[in-house]
Enzyme design. Structure first.
Site, short mmCIF file in Angstrom:
data_model
loop_
_atom_site.label_atom_id
_atom_site.label_comp_id
_atom_site.label_asym_id
_atom_site.label_seq_id
_atom_site.Cartn_x
_atom_site.Cartn_y
_atom_site.Cartn_z
N SER C 47 10.04 3.87 1.32
CA SER C 47 11.00 4.44 0.36
C SER C 47 11.11 5.95 0.44
CB SER C 47 10.60 4.06 -1.07
OG SER C 47 10.36 2.68 -1.17
N HIS C 51 5.17 9.94 -4.70
CA HIS C 51 4.95 9.41 -6.05
C HIS C 51 4.19 10.39 -6.93
CE1 HIS C 51 6.39 5.32 -5.24
NE2 HIS C 51 5.92 5.51 -4.01
N SER C 341 1.75 1.66 -0.19
CA SER C 341 2.23 2.61 -1.19
C SER C 341 1.12 2.86 -2.23
CB SER C 341 3.47 2.03 -1.89
OG SER C 341 3.94 2.91 -2.86
#
Lengths: 424, 113, 490
Positions: C47, C51, C341
């Site tokens: 993506s 984060h 992730s």
């Protein structure tokens, strides 16, 4: 900037549209017209279209793409119109300052009295269709494959499935067959082909290549190189029908699934675009919403026949010179031309109630297949013009020249198809 | 056979009578009748193809000057691929005079410097 | 081959970050990569989100490295000259019953040490993001959330590592790990054997297989596929922030986010699959992604799609966490395993710590600042240059004036530079990820024949030998005419 150039008419693109526009501007009296071209040589996409079928309307003979292009290149040379190749236009401002870059001249700024946009179109890629599957080598748009074969002398693959039955796809079916490949099928999601009947017969039928209507590619296999594709039937909503899958072992998938006018530069100039044609909204002189900026050829709307590109572009070239020289008589009011039932993408979208020519050219694309139908132009209930057609199909756009005075009394007219049994 | 005269694509039914006359059924117009007869008697096609050019990788585009019998297409293509053009070539230059005994010549459709 | 000090298995963003940090020590470092290029696994298909760190379980490695990685991300990107935008992450709730989950994320974020978190109501959300769907009622705001370019980051990290002496070998899939007297031996699928005093296992989906050969603590990797759609940059501006969906009865949903390149990324789905190679997209996945994304953006314009792709995350199902550090029963064998992730965000911090541990183990000395190169093989990008800069560039090298990729405005000079640099491109995809040529709306339709020609010239191979992504991915199967016959003249 050191490289500032003043020019009367600047044409962006040396494909068939740009060449014709430049020659027409010159013949109308423009001494200072020049063409910018991003490729190494003029001619545009015609240089790779080595098949015949060009020029029947224009020259009353069948030419190949390079031959058709050469006639206009010769005219440009004869008129001594400068064509600056390997030049990429980076920006066009609303006041017609065109910024371009080339290895030879670096950055140049052209201050043009009039600009003709003739950048052509591009092909829809795989991603635009969101076809599921792997992403191996061997998936090409038909035009890219055509360039590899006809211009670079390279063979993109040996066992081929073609998705989409547009003319480039059909032509490539035959070209690949001629070069020793096996074309397994041509797959079309619609119930009809958007290609010319002649191409279906002479590019598919002649070589026993099946045309699967109402089918689409639902999966692509192969990690590194394409190893196969899965084709399935689609229902009325164009959704794949489970259980109808057919598998093809192949190393190549060619896509001929539509062309899109390349209007990124038009946007920088502030040109208003039509959501239907994806090209500029123009009047009958091919002038866009930005005064002094004109558009023609496939950047304006996608054409089937180059002959009409030439015709339209000559109008744009003449009008650009008229604007640049201050001799254009801008119409005081316009008649809007609207798409009605069964009609997509009328060009021009507005017609001046007055103008230099007594005749205006109007074109549109049928929105479906209509047999024994009639298309007409009406202002409210008042039918201004009508013409019968034994068949109207999206694959063959309609071009007609009409007297300007036909529209003179109307605020707006609607172009529509009328067919018994098909309600509006 | 399918008529190519227009997008209608009429399905033509072509029969040869005992006396040699040919009848075409299913054509929606006169052009279809003419096309049907021609296709039945001696179908012909224009051939456009690529020819190698000595000393360069980019091929030369060529065509048959007029249509050739359909059954000769394979031979014509082989003859074109077997020939190697010498630059310079100009549009219209004859590269093969009488290709495969058809009486039709192969001409260049682009320039090679 | 001489015995290395350290071999890193895997040239993804994690392996390359470790390599770059290790290059700050006086060590011989070699990176072995199974693919033909850096970033050829999860690092090329994710993506691209940096984060904030509110998602991970407090106390986990994921939480720790996410927050630590986020804190040094900006500096890392500045050093490497790669784009990074702190665009804010928003987690959007669509129903009252989702609000407790939103608060849970807020609490978790605070525990993890994520700065400046807050929850906003509908009105403020709409003011921030006018395109958000009417059903959105509240959002968690994480101002430290950001976006980056994962392959650019990996590539420049590798370039800088190489500038400081790290060697790279590609198409070397490590299959066997054996103990030796002084360390470890690695055997690849080619049969080649590599020895080192220490090994760092950053092999992504292959990492459990390597660990399990040397350690009694067994792990598994569950490949987890996420499918994405990229929308054309004509949609630029639709959202400023990265728009997450609040976890609820519908699952985690998908995100909609701008990218640093101006396109819009939509995805990912999440599906456990059997093979780490199964990077295909599926009708099911794409359909699901479409449906879920409309929760955020009612009229999401899929007509602007330019490509679809999928990425495989290396999920470790027993710990659900990153496994980082030396294996207890295998001295000198270090794991960076199960890094999914927020692996991209964590990579700079993982690299820094792992290098420290390895260097300590080997008793390696740090290089003096004067011995460290900051070179990342930067070349000018014409799409970022002003007209004045462009004029200067073309004067210096005319190849900057020849635009090859018209959609993304990439010049011939950039493409040649991307092939000539230390860890240079060897394929169309390699050029694409280093320069963006072919990444735009026509997806290489116009530029790929020209890039084939340039690769052929630079690599000294015939055009038909040029590949899309190494191996058997040749773009053309041959020439129309045999050039040898041609030169003789038939």
């Amino acid at each position: 900037m050191e490289n500032d150039v003043n020019v009367d008419v600047l044409v962006v693109g040396a494909g068939p549209a740009g060449l014709a526009a430049a020659v027409a501007a010159r013949k109308a009296g423009c001494r200072d017209v020049r063409i910018l071209e991003r490729d190494d040589a003029p001619g545009g996409i015609l240089q790779q279209c080595i098949h015949n079928g060009f020029g029947l309307h224009r020259f009353k003979e069948e030419l190949t793409g390079p031959e058709y292009a050469q006639r206009f290149i010769d005219a440009v040379e004869e008129e001594k119109i400068p064509v600056q190749c390997r030049t990429m236009v980076l920006d066009i401002s609303p006041d017609r300052v065109v910024t371009a870059m080339s290895p030879e001249y670096g950055i140049q700024q052209f201050k043009a009295k009039a600009v003709v946009l003739a950048m052509g179109c591009r092909e829809r890629p795989r991603g635009a269709l969101m076809i599921p599957g792997t992403r191996p080598a061997g998936v090409y748009t038909a035009g890219t494959a055509q360039r590899l074969v006809n211009m670079e002398g390279l063979m993109p693959g040996k066992r081929v499935v073609i998705l989409g039955s547009g003319d480039i796809g059909l032509i490539m079916a035959r070209r690949m067959t001629f070069e020793g490949a096996k074309v397994l099928a041509c797959v079309e999601i619609m119930p009809y082909s958007s290609g010319l009947k002649r191409n279906i017969v002479q590019c598919l039928d002649d070589y026993g290549i099946p045309l699967l209507l109402n089918h689409t590619v639902v999966d692509i296999q192969g990690r590194e190189r394409v190893e196969g594709v899965t084709v399935a039937k689609v229902d009325e909503k164009r959704q794949p029908v489970p259980g109808s899958e057919i598998h093809y072992d192949c190393d190549t998938l060619l896509l001929s699934v539509g062309l899109l006018p390349e209007n990124e530069l038009s946007k920088t100039a502030g040109v208003k675009l039509s959501p239907v044609t994806s090209g500029a909204v123009v009047d009958d002189t091919m002038q866009t919403s930005v005064p002094g900026v004109f558009a023609c050829g496939n950047v304006l709307h996608v054409h089937d026949l180059v002959d009409f590109v030439s015709q339209e572009s000559e109008e744009a070239g003449r009008a650009a010179w008229a604007y640049a020289s201050g001799s254009s008589k801008t119409a005081e009011s316009y008649t809007a031309v609207l798409d009605g039932f069964g009609v997509r993408g009328c060009v021009p979208q507005k017609i001046g109630k007055t103008g230099a020519d007594d005749k205006v050219a109007v074109s549109f694309r049928p929105g479906g297949v209509f047999r024994d139908a009639e298309w007409r132009i009406r202002d409210g209930e008042n039918v201004l013009f009508k013409r019968k057609g034994r068949i109207l199909t999206p694959g063959e756009s309609i071009h007609v020249e009409l007297p300007r005075k036909l529209f003179a009394e109307s605020e707006s007219v609607t172009v529509e198809v009328v067919q018994e049994g098909v309600s509006k | 056979m399918t008529c190519i005269g227009c997008p209608m694509g009429c399905q033509l039914d072509v029969t040869k009578e005992a006396d040699g006359t040919i009848t075409v059924k299913g054509a929606g117009c006169g052009r279809g009748v003419i096309y049907g007869k021609q296709e039945a008697v001696a179908p012909q096609r224009m051939v456009t193809a690529l020819m190698p050019v000595k000393g360069r990788s980019r091929p030369l585009s060529v065509k048959t000057a007029t249509a050739v019998p359909k059954e000769k297409i394979g031979d014509v293509l082989a003859a074109i691929a077997a020939k190697c053009a010498d630059a310079p070539v100009k549009i219209g230059d004859v590269l093969i005079a009488d290709v495969c005994g058809t009486g039709v010549s192969i001409v260049a459709t682009s320039n090679a410097r | 081959m001489a015995i290395q000090d350290v071999i890193i298995v895997g040239a993804g963003v994690v392996g390359c970050s470790i390599a770059r940090s290790l290059s700050r020590y006086k060590l011989d470092v070699l990176v072995l990569e199974a693919g033909e290029d850096v970033a050829s696994g999860a690092s090329k298909a994710n993506s691209a989100i940096v984060h904030a760190g509110f998602d991970a379980e407090p106390g986990s490695n994921k939480a720790k490295y996410n927050v630590a990685g986020n804190a040094i991300f900006e500096e890392t990107c500045r050093e490497l000259h790669v784009p990074f935008i702190r665009n804010t992450s928003l987690v959007v709730a669509f129903a009252e019953e989702e609000l407790p989950n939103l608060r849970k994320l807020l609490d978790r974020g605070i525990q993890n040490g994520v700065p400046d978190l807050r929850i906003i109501g509908q009105e403020e959300l709409r003011a921030l993001e006018p395109n958000v769907s009417d059903e959105a009622i509240a959002a968690l705001v994480a101002p430290t959330g950001g976006i980056c370019c994962p392959y650019d980051l990996t590539f420049r990290t590798a370039e800088n590592a190489a500038a400081n002496g790290v060697a790279f070998r590609f198409d070397q899939r490590v299959e066997k790990v054996e103990k030796t007297d002084g360390g470890w031996a690695l055997v690849t699928q080619t049969g080649e054997r590599f020895e080192a005093r220490a090994v760092v296992n950053a092999a992504g989906c292959g990492s459990a297989m390597l660990n399990n050969q040397v350690s009694a603590t067994k792990y598994t990797i569950q490949p987890r596929r996420g499918e994405y759609v990229m929308l054309d940059k004509s949609e630029k501006g639709c959202f400023k922030a990265t728009m997450f969906q609040c976890p609820g009865p519908m699952g985690k949903g998908v995100l909609v986010s701008p990218t640093v390149d101006g396109t819009i990324i939509v995805g990912p789905t999440s599906e456990d699959i059997d093979s780490a190679e199964a990077t295909e997209t599926t009708a099911f996945g794409l359909d699901k992604m479409r449906r879920l994304s409309t929760r955020i953006w009612k009229k999401i314009p899929f007509r602007s799609a330019i490509t679809t792709f999928s990425g495989i995350r290396a999920h470790e199902p027993s710990k659900h966490d990153f496994v980082l550090g030396e294996a207890a029963d295998a001295p000198g064998f270090f794991n960076a395993l199960g890094v999914e992730s927020p692996g991209l965000t964590s990579a700079p911090a993982i690299g820094r710590d792992m290098a420290k541990w390895v260097a300590e183990k080997l008793g390696a000395e740090a290089k003096a600042a004067s011995e460290i190169s900051d070179d990342v093989s930067l070349w000018p990008r014409i799409r970022e240059a002003t007209p004045e800069q462009l004029a200067g560039l073309v004067k210096k090298d005319a190849a900057f004036g020849r635009v090859i990729c018209r959609c993304e405005t990439v010049s011939e000079a950039e493409i040649r530079a991307s092939i000539r640099c230390r860890v240079g491109a060897k394929s169309i995809d390699g050029v694409k990820r280093r320069t963006r040529a072919g990444m735009g709306r026509c997806q290489g339709g116009f530029c790929s024949p020209r890039v084939i020609e340039i690769l052929s010239q630079e690599l000294g191979i015939p055009p038909e030998a040029v590949t899309k992504c190494g191996g058997n991915s040749r773009l053309c199967v041959g020439k129309l005419f045999d050039s040898e016959n041609l030169s003789e003249g038939k």
